[in-house]
Scaffold this motif. Structure first.
Motif, mmCIF file in Angstrom:
data_model
loop_
_atom_site.group_PDB
_atom_site.id
_atom_site.type_symbol
_atom_site.label_atom_id
_atom_site.label_comp_id
_atom_site.label_asym_id
_atom_site.label_seq_id
_atom_site.Cartn_x
_atom_site.Cartn_y
_atom_site.Cartn_z
ATOM 1 N N PHE A 171 5.770 21.158 40.325
ATOM 2 C CA PHE A 171 5.765 22.342 41.183
ATOM 3 C C PHE A 171 4.481 22.210 42.094
ATOM 4 O O PHE A 171 3.598 21.367 41.948
ATOM 5 C CB PHE A 171 5.691 23.699 40.322
ATOM 6 N N GLY A 172 4.363 23.146 43.050
ATOM 7 C CA GLY A 172 3.251 23.305 43.811
ATOM 8 C C GLY A 172 3.505 24.347 45.221
ATOM 9 O O GLY A 172 4.310 25.169 44.966
ATOM 10 N N PHE A 173 2.426 24.150 45.964
ATOM 11 C CA PHE A 173 2.577 25.145 47.183
ATOM 12 C C PHE A 173 1.832 24.507 48.190
ATOM 13 O O PHE A 173 0.940 23.570 48.013
ATOM 14 C CB PHE A 173 1.545 26.512 46.613
ATOM 15 N N SER A 174 1.994 25.143 49.245
ATOM 16 C CA SER A 174 1.449 24.575 50.571
ATOM 17 C C SER A 174 0.188 25.712 51.337
ATOM 18 O O SER A 174 0.904 26.749 51.358
ATOM 19 C CB SER A 174 2.535 24.261 51.685
ATOM 20 N N PRO A 175 -0.948 25.273 51.461
ATOM 21 C CA PRO A 175 -1.839 26.139 52.091
ATOM 22 C C PRO A 175 -1.716 26.035 53.527
ATOM 23 O O PRO A 175 -2.734 25.505 54.129
ATOM 24 C CB PRO A 175 -3.065 25.432 51.604
ATOM 25 N N ASP A 176 -0.505 26.516 54.085
ATOM 26 C CA ASP A 176 -0.318 26.021 55.467
ATOM 27 C C ASP A 176 0.347 27.326 56.017
ATOM 28 O O ASP A 176 1.667 27.318 56.814
ATOM 29 C CB ASP A 176 0.690 24.929 55.609
ATOM 30 N N ALA A 177 -0.028 28.488 55.766
ATOM 31 C CA ALA A 177 0.649 29.687 56.224
ATOM 32 C C ALA A 177 -0.091 30.860 55.837
ATOM 33 O O ALA A 177 -1.288 30.873 55.446
ATOM 34 C CB ALA A 177 2.147 29.853 55.744
ATOM 35 N N ASP A 178 0.427 32.171 55.780
ATOM 36 C CA ASP A 178 -0.282 33.389 55.345
ATOM 37 C C ASP A 178 -0.825 33.354 53.925
ATOM 38 O O ASP A 178 -0.049 32.886 53.225
ATOM 39 C CB ASP A 178 0.391 34.690 55.840
ATOM 40 N N PHE A 179 -2.039 33.775 53.839
ATOM 41 C CA PHE A 179 -2.945 33.963 52.632
ATOM 42 C C PHE A 179 -1.773 34.974 51.711
ATOM 43 O O PHE A 179 -1.238 35.996 52.346
ATOM 44 C CB PHE A 179 -3.989 34.608 52.718
ATOM 45 N N PRO A 180 -1.801 34.866 50.462
ATOM 46 C CA PRO A 180 -2.352 33.821 49.736
ATOM 47 C C PRO A 180 -1.697 32.563 49.147
ATOM 48 O O PRO A 180 -2.409 31.840 48.738
ATOM 49 C CB PRO A 180 -2.574 34.951 48.247
ATOM 50 N N ILE A 181 -0.268 32.769 49.135
ATOM 51 C CA ILE A 181 0.260 31.483 48.757
ATOM 52 C C ILE A 181 1.527 31.428 49.236
ATOM 53 O O ILE A 181 2.256 32.272 49.313
ATOM 54 C CB ILE A 181 0.373 31.367 47.131
ATOM 55 N N ILE A 182 2.220 30.046 49.482
ATOM 56 C CA ILE A 182 3.230 29.903 49.886
ATOM 57 C C ILE A 182 3.852 28.819 49.228
ATOM 58 O O ILE A 182 3.282 27.930 48.862
ATOM 59 C CB ILE A 182 3.339 29.354 51.546
ATOM 60 N N ASN A 183 5.099 29.102 48.414
ATOM 61 C CA ASN A 183 5.775 27.852 47.874
ATOM 62 C C ASN A 183 7.095 27.483 48.399
ATOM 63 O O ASN A 183 7.787 26.995 47.508
ATOM 64 C CB ASN A 183 5.987 28.643 46.341
ATOM 65 N N GLY A 184 7.258 27.959 49.593
ATOM 66 C CA GLY A 184 8.504 27.518 50.403
ATOM 67 C C GLY A 184 8.345 27.984 51.867
ATOM 68 O O GLY A 184 7.639 28.956 52.026
ATOM 69 N N GLU A 185 8.872 27.209 52.616
ATOM 70 C CA GLU A 185 8.938 27.708 54.133
ATOM 71 C C GLU A 185 10.368 27.568 54.575
ATOM 72 O O GLU A 185 11.302 26.863 53.948
ATOM 73 C CB GLU A 185 8.194 26.443 54.800
ATOM 74 N N LYS A 186 10.803 28.442 55.501
ATOM 75 C CA LYS A 186 11.889 28.587 56.128
ATOM 76 C C LYS A 186 12.465 27.366 56.977
ATOM 77 O O LYS A 186 11.386 26.341 57.230
ATOM 78 C CB LYS A 186 11.917 29.682 57.134
ATOM 79 N N GLY A 187 13.575 26.988 56.898
ATOM 80 C CA GLY A 187 14.112 25.854 57.616
ATOM 81 C C GLY A 187 13.827 25.941 59.132
ATOM 82 O O GLY A 187 13.576 26.917 59.668
#
Length: 253
Positions: A171-187
């Motif tokens: 599992f994981g997350f991406s520090p590449d968007a709004d704080f505090p955590i993103i675990n998925g991104e829209k297509g």
């Protein structure tokens, strides 16, 4: 044990900014014209990846370069693997900068440079979070792997290559968007529109339309060249549009 996380970060602020500036100073825009087997997406992304891995190696972490397309910095032990997905490539700089986009400056408590928010800044923040956990000797039950890509802004060659050769995190997350955590991104979807260049019964003819630098960037400006026998009508329509939209435009004949 109660931990004042703000205090821990403040104690490392200067070191964090120094490491961040090291990465921000690298022009890591993908450059296919200079790509080679050793530099798959050009020299800049490779240099930024190596610089990030060197920081991890300096601090005593396990590091690995995976084909100069991606790499990782790992800490901890355990059967499960948590991935922290960041990237060091950036989109083209465009125009309108007050300062050199690859010479970071601090204004009003903000860092200005290409990649300061997408995604070198958040990636370095995530790295320092791992480092603080290690420095404080806090217990971890999993392996934590900071995975660094070099082609997130374009074709994702980095992750395609990485996952062909390395373990997939549980599992994981991406520090590449709004704080505090993103675990998925829209297509996303790319659309290619084709249409006739004559409209309104032949009164207007489109010659060319040019906008944007990359498909995944909001266009900064656009230029349209056309012929028309209704210039006054178009000027009136343009002024009406500008009156209700926060954009600037001019019509030249």
């Amino acid at each position: 044990m109660e931990i004042n996380w703000t205090k821990e970060v403040e104690a490392r602020k200067e070191a964090l900014l120094e490491d961040l500036f090291t990465i921000l100073k690298v022009d890591s825009v993908r450059d296919d014209a200079k790509a080679t087997p050793e530099m798959p997406v050009g020299p800049g992304p490779k240099e930024a990846l190596e610089a990030f891995l060197q920081i991890g190696e300096r601090d005593g972490f396990i590091t690995k370069n995976v084909g100069n397309l991606a790499g990782h910095i790992e800490y901890g032990a355990g059967e499960e693997l948590m991935g922290v997905f960041g990237h060091v490539d950036v989109v083209p700089t465009g125009t309108g900068w007050d300062t050199d986009p690859f010479e970071p400056v601090i204004k009003d408590n903000r860092v200005y440079a290409r990649g300061s928010s997408d995604d070198k800044g958040p990636s370095m923040a995530a790295y320092y979070a791992i480092k603080i956990i290690r420095d404080l000797g806090l217990p971890v039950s999993k392996r934590v792997r900071m995975i660094i890509g070099t082609d997130e802004e374009s074709g994702w060659q980095c992750m395609d290559h990485y996952l062909q050769h390395e373990e997939l995190p549980d599992f994981g997350f991406s520090p590449d968007a709004d704080f505090p955590i993103i675990n998925g991104e829209k297509g996303n979807q790319s659309l290619y529109v084709r249409f006739r260049n004559d409209v309104a019964g032949g009164k207007n003819q489109l010659i060319s339309f040019d906008a944007g630098l990359r498909e995944n960037m909001v266009p900064q400006d656009a230029t349209v060249i056309f012929t028309s026998s209704e210039a006054d009508k178009i000027q009136t329509a343009l002024e009406a549009f500008l009156a209700t939209h926060p954009v600037k435009a001019t019509l030249s004949t």
